[in-house]
Design a protein around this motif. Structure first.
Motif, PDB file in Angstrom:
ATOM      1  N   HIS A  20       0.827  -1.215   0.000  1.00 38.88           N
ATOM      2  CA  HIS A  20       0.000   0.000   0.000  1.00 38.88           C
ATOM      3  C   HIS A  20       0.862   1.266   0.000  1.00 38.88           C
ATOM      4  N   TRP A  21       1.926   1.236   0.819  1.00 42.39           N
ATOM      5  CA  TRP A  21       2.799   2.413   0.913  1.00 42.39           C
ATOM      6  C   TRP A  21       3.537   2.644  -0.400  1.00 42.39           C
ATOM      7  N   LYS A  22       3.929   1.538  -1.029  1.00 40.39           N
ATOM      8  CA  LYS A  22       4.762   1.645  -2.234  1.00 40.39           C
ATOM      9  C   LYS A  22       3.934   1.802  -3.514  1.00 40.39           C
ATOM     10  N   GLY A  23       2.626   1.512  -3.421  1.00 38.26           N
ATOM     11  CA  GLY A  23       1.778   1.552  -4.616  1.00 38.26           C
ATOM     12  C   GLY A  23       1.221   2.944  -4.889  1.00 38.26           C
ATOM     13  N   GLU A  24       0.131   2.961  -5.623  1.00 36.30           N
ATOM     14  CA  GLU A  24      -0.521   4.227  -5.984  1.00 36.30           C
ATOM     15  C   GLU A  24      -1.335   4.805  -4.821  1.00 36.30           C
ATOM     16  N   GLU A  25      -1.738   3.904  -3.887  1.00 34.20           N
ATOM     17  CA  GLU A  25      -2.668   4.336  -2.832  1.00 34.20           C
ATOM     18  C   GLU A  25      -2.130   5.513  -2.014  1.00 34.20           C
ATOM     19  N   TRP A  26      -0.855   5.416  -1.608  1.00 31.44           N
ATOM     20  CA  TRP A  26      -0.306   6.424  -0.710  1.00 31.44           C
ATOM     21  C   TRP A  26      -0.239   7.825  -1.342  1.00 31.44           C
ATOM     22  N   PRO A  27       0.393   7.989  -2.539  1.00 33.50           N
ATOM     23  CA  PRO A  27       0.442   9.339  -3.126  1.00 33.50           C
ATOM     24  C   PRO A  27      -0.958   9.920  -3.360  1.00 33.50           C
ATOM     25  N   GLU A  28      -1.884   9.056  -3.759  1.00 38.69           N
ATOM     26  CA  GLU A  28      -3.248   9.532  -4.022  1.00 38.69           C
ATOM     27  C   GLU A  28      -3.913   9.968  -2.705  1.00 38.69           C
ATOM     28  N   PHE A  29      -3.659   9.188  -1.675  1.00 35.48           N
ATOM     29  CA  PHE A  29      -4.195   9.497  -0.348  1.00 35.48           C
ATOM     30  C   PHE A  29      -3.684  10.867   0.109  1.00 35.48           C
ATOM     31  N   VAL A  30      -2.393  11.108  -0.027  1.00 30.48           N
ATOM     32  CA  VAL A  30      -1.807  12.388   0.409  1.00 30.48           C
ATOM     33  C   VAL A  30      -2.395  13.546  -0.399  1.00 30.48           C
ATOM     34  N   ARG A  31      -2.575  13.323  -1.710  1.00 31.54           N
ATOM     35  CA  ARG A  31      -3.163  14.375  -2.568  1.00 31.54           C
ATOM     36  C   ARG A  31      -4.549  14.768  -2.075  1.00 31.54           C
ATOM     37  N   ASN A  32      -5.344  13.768  -1.681  1.00 29.84           N
ATOM     38  CA  ASN A  32      -6.719  14.047  -1.261  1.00 29.84           C
ATOM     39  C   ASN A  32      -6.835  14.534   0.184  1.00 29.84           C
ATOM     40  N   TYR A  33      -6.022  13.966   1.049  1.00 29.21           N
ATOM     41  CA  TYR A  33      -6.204  14.221   2.479  1.00 29.21           C
ATOM     42  C   TYR A  33      -5.406  15.402   3.020  1.00 29.21           C
ATOM     43  N   ALA A  34      -4.217  15.684   2.447  1.00 36.56           N
ATOM     44  CA  ALA A  34      -3.398  16.782   2.994  1.00 36.56           C
ATOM     45  C   ALA A  34      -4.140  18.127   2.984  1.00 36.56           C
ATOM     46  N   PRO A  35      -4.827  18.488   1.877  1.00 38.69           N
ATOM     47  CA  PRO A  35      -5.554  19.761   1.903  1.00 38.69           C
ATOM     48  C   PRO A  35      -6.671  19.760   2.956  1.00 38.69           C
ATOM     49  N   TRP A  36      -7.285  18.582   3.154  1.00 38.56           N
ATOM     50  CA  TRP A  36      -8.378  18.482   4.118  1.00 38.56           C
ATOM     51  C   TRP A  36      -7.846  18.682   5.539  1.00 38.56           C
ATOM     52  N   TRP A  37      -6.596  18.245   5.811  1.00 38.48           N
ATOM     53  CA  TRP A  37      -6.010  18.461   7.141  1.00 38.48           C
ATOM     54  C   TRP A  37      -6.066  19.958   7.475  1.00 38.48           C
ATOM     55  N   ALA A  38      -5.724  20.789   6.498  1.00 39.38           N
ATOM     56  CA  ALA A  38      -5.712  22.242   6.733  1.00 39.38           C
ATOM     57  C   ALA A  38      -7.125  22.814   6.789  1.00 39.38           C
ATOM     58  N   THR A  39      -7.964  22.474   5.802  1.00 39.85           N
ATOM     59  CA  THR A  39      -9.304  23.087   5.762  1.00 39.85           C
ATOM     60  C   THR A  39     -10.129  22.675   6.975  1.00 39.85           C
ATOM     61  N   HIS A  40      -9.868  21.472   7.498  1.00 44.03           N
ATOM     62  CA  HIS A  40     -10.597  21.016   8.684  1.00 44.03           C
ATOM     63  C   HIS A  40     -10.400  22.007   9.839  1.00 44.03           C
ATOM     64  N   THR A  41      -9.142  22.329  10.134  1.00 42.88           N
ATOM     65  CA  THR A  41      -8.859  23.272  11.225  1.00 42.88           C
ATOM     66  C   THR A  41      -9.368  24.673  10.895  1.00 42.88           C
ATOM     67  N   LEU A  42      -9.120  25.112   9.661  1.00 42.65           N
ATOM     68  CA  LEU A  42      -9.530  26.470   9.272  1.00 42.65           C
ATOM     69  C   LEU A  42     -11.044  26.635   9.394  1.00 42.65           C
ATOM     70  N   ASP A  43     -11.800  25.615   8.960  1.00 42.60           N
ATOM     71  CA  ASP A  43     -13.265  25.672   9.050  1.00 42.60           C
ATOM     72  C   ASP A  43     -13.745  25.751  10.500  1.00 42.60           C
ATOM     73  N   TRP A  44     -13.151  24.924  11.365  1.00 39.17           N
ATOM     74  CA  TRP A  44     -13.590  24.933  12.770  1.00 39.17           C
ATOM     75  C   TRP A  44     -13.255  26.256  13.446  1.00 39.17           C
ATOM     76  N   LEU A  45     -12.104  26.828  13.091  1.00 34.23           N
ATOM     77  CA  LEU A  45     -11.743  28.125  13.685  1.00 34.23           C
ATOM     78  C   LEU A  45     -12.681  29.225  13.190  1.00 34.23           C
ATOM     79  N   LYS A  46     -13.117  29.067  11.924  1.00 36.63           N
ATOM     80  CA  LYS A  46     -13.951  30.105  11.318  1.00 36.63           C
ATOM     81  C   LYS A  46     -15.417  30.001  11.761  1.00 36.63           C
ATOM     82  N   PHE A  47     -15.972  28.809  11.723  1.00 39.43           N
ATOM     83  CA  PHE A  47     -17.414  28.647  11.957  1.00 39.43           C
ATOM     84  C   PHE A  47     -17.773  28.129  13.349  1.00 39.43           C
ATOM     85  N   GLY A  48     -16.793  27.611  14.084  1.00 37.19           N
ATOM     86  CA  GLY A  48     -17.092  27.007  15.388  1.00 37.19           C
ATOM     87  C   GLY A  48     -17.416  28.046  16.454  1.00 37.19           C
ATOM     88  N   LYS A  49     -18.330  27.654  17.376  1.00 43.89           N
ATOM     89  CA  LYS A  49     -18.611  28.527  18.520  1.00 43.89           C
ATOM     90  C   LYS A  49     -17.821  27.978  19.704  1.00 43.89           C
TER      91      LYS A  49
END
Length: 313
Positions: free
Chosen positions: A192-221
């Motif tokens: 899994h680490w050496k195949g296509e799964e890992w790079p694709e996972f990072v492409r999809n999830y890395a931006p979400w790591w940031a937007t997750h925090t940014l969204d909670w800081l922006k919209f959270g009470k």
């Protein structure tokens, strides 16, 4: 005991069903960590280095400096858990990006407060591990807080307050990848680490790591930010902060009990380390930019920025 040894004291305290055995020269004390004896202020080991009368290669401490051992007995002062007796008036989120230690934080909160935590999802394997609030609808009001990985305005505004758990993205992404391909306490395979799964996972999830925090800081009470790394490093203080946001008065003795049970049985044992760094230079460049973004957002709200360990790699 005139002929004291470590084994004798530990055996005695185990028999008496105490979690701690403290050697003080020829005396053996059995007990629990308490506010008067919290095990936080360690002394230099040399001060305790007095040979045991029965075992010359062991130290038995002195009347002023104790050597403390943990016995096999579980500290039961924080093991009782139940649903809230009356429906909660507010919904508090335990929000995190996947892989940031949410399940572990729930375990700590349940031990500290004595109340079950709920979840926005239903995970049968967690229910079977004792998270009884997993089965409740997240709006039931019977649980002390609700696990969620959601981001986005509508989902965030459904909550009245939140504990936002943030973890180093390099660690969180690998933990979530392991969970995705190996289950809650398993590991992704080499393929899994050496195949296509890992790079694709990072492409999809890395931006979400940031937007997750940014969204909670922006919209959270009422958002309380807790860094996973700080929680690991200084559990007593950070868990105290979390519990006070939840509005529960917790005795310090109970928090000390949690410290001794802190791992739970679903933390991936850190043993299976990858032999190489799975992050390419390009991935690091991208992730670095996201870290800076989150750091700026935290500082913009007069909060502590991300821990130094996040960069540079």
């Amino acid at each position: 005991m005139p002929n004291m040894s470590v084994d004798k004291c530990v055996d005695l305290c185990t028999e008496k069903e105490y979690p701690l055995a403290a050697l003080a020269g020829t005396a053996c004390h059995c007990g629990f960590p308490t506010t008067r004896f919290p095990l936080h202020e360690r002394e230099d080991e040399q001060l305790c280095a007095q040979k045991c009368s029965a075992e010359e290669f062991e130290s038995c401490g002195t009347p002023s400096y104790f050597i403390v051992y943990q016995t096999q007995v579980q500290d039961n002062r924080c093991m009782d858990r139940r649903f809230l007796p009356a429906k909660s008036k507010q919904l508090i989120a335990l929000a995190s990006f996947p892989g940031a230690g949410n399940t572990w934080a729930r375990h700590l909160i349940e031990l500290a407060t004595g109340f079950y935590t709920g979840s926005y999802y239903f995970d049968g394997s967690l229910y079977n591990k004792g998270f009884k609030g997993e089965r409740d609808h997240w709006r039931s009001g019977r649980t002390i807080c609700i696990k969620t990985h959601e981001s986005g305005q509508k989902e965030i505004e459904a909550f009245d307050a939140a504990i936002l758990l943030i973890r180093n993205p390099y660690k969180a992404l690998m933990a979530e990848f392991n969970r995705k391909y190996g289950g809650h306490i398993g590991f992704a395979s080499h393929a899994h680490w050496k195949g296509e799964e890992w790079p694709e996972f990072v492409r999809n999830y890395a931006p979400w790591w940031a937007t997750h925090t940014l969204d909670w800081l922006k919209f959270g009470k009422k958002v309380l930010v807790v860094h996973f790394e700080d929680l690991k490093q200084d559990l007593f203080v950070q868990l105290g902060r979390m519990v006070s946001l939840l509005g529960v008065a917790v005795r310090e003795d109970r928090l000390l009990c949690v410290e001794s049970q802190k791992d739970g049985n679903f933390k991936r044992s850190g043993l299976r380390k990858l032999e190489y760094d799975p992050y390419t230079a390009d991935m690091q460049k991208t992730i670095s930019a996201y870290i800076k973004m989150v750091d700026a957002a935290l500082r913009g709200r007069n909060l502590t920025g991300v821990p130094d360990a996040y960069y540079p790699r």
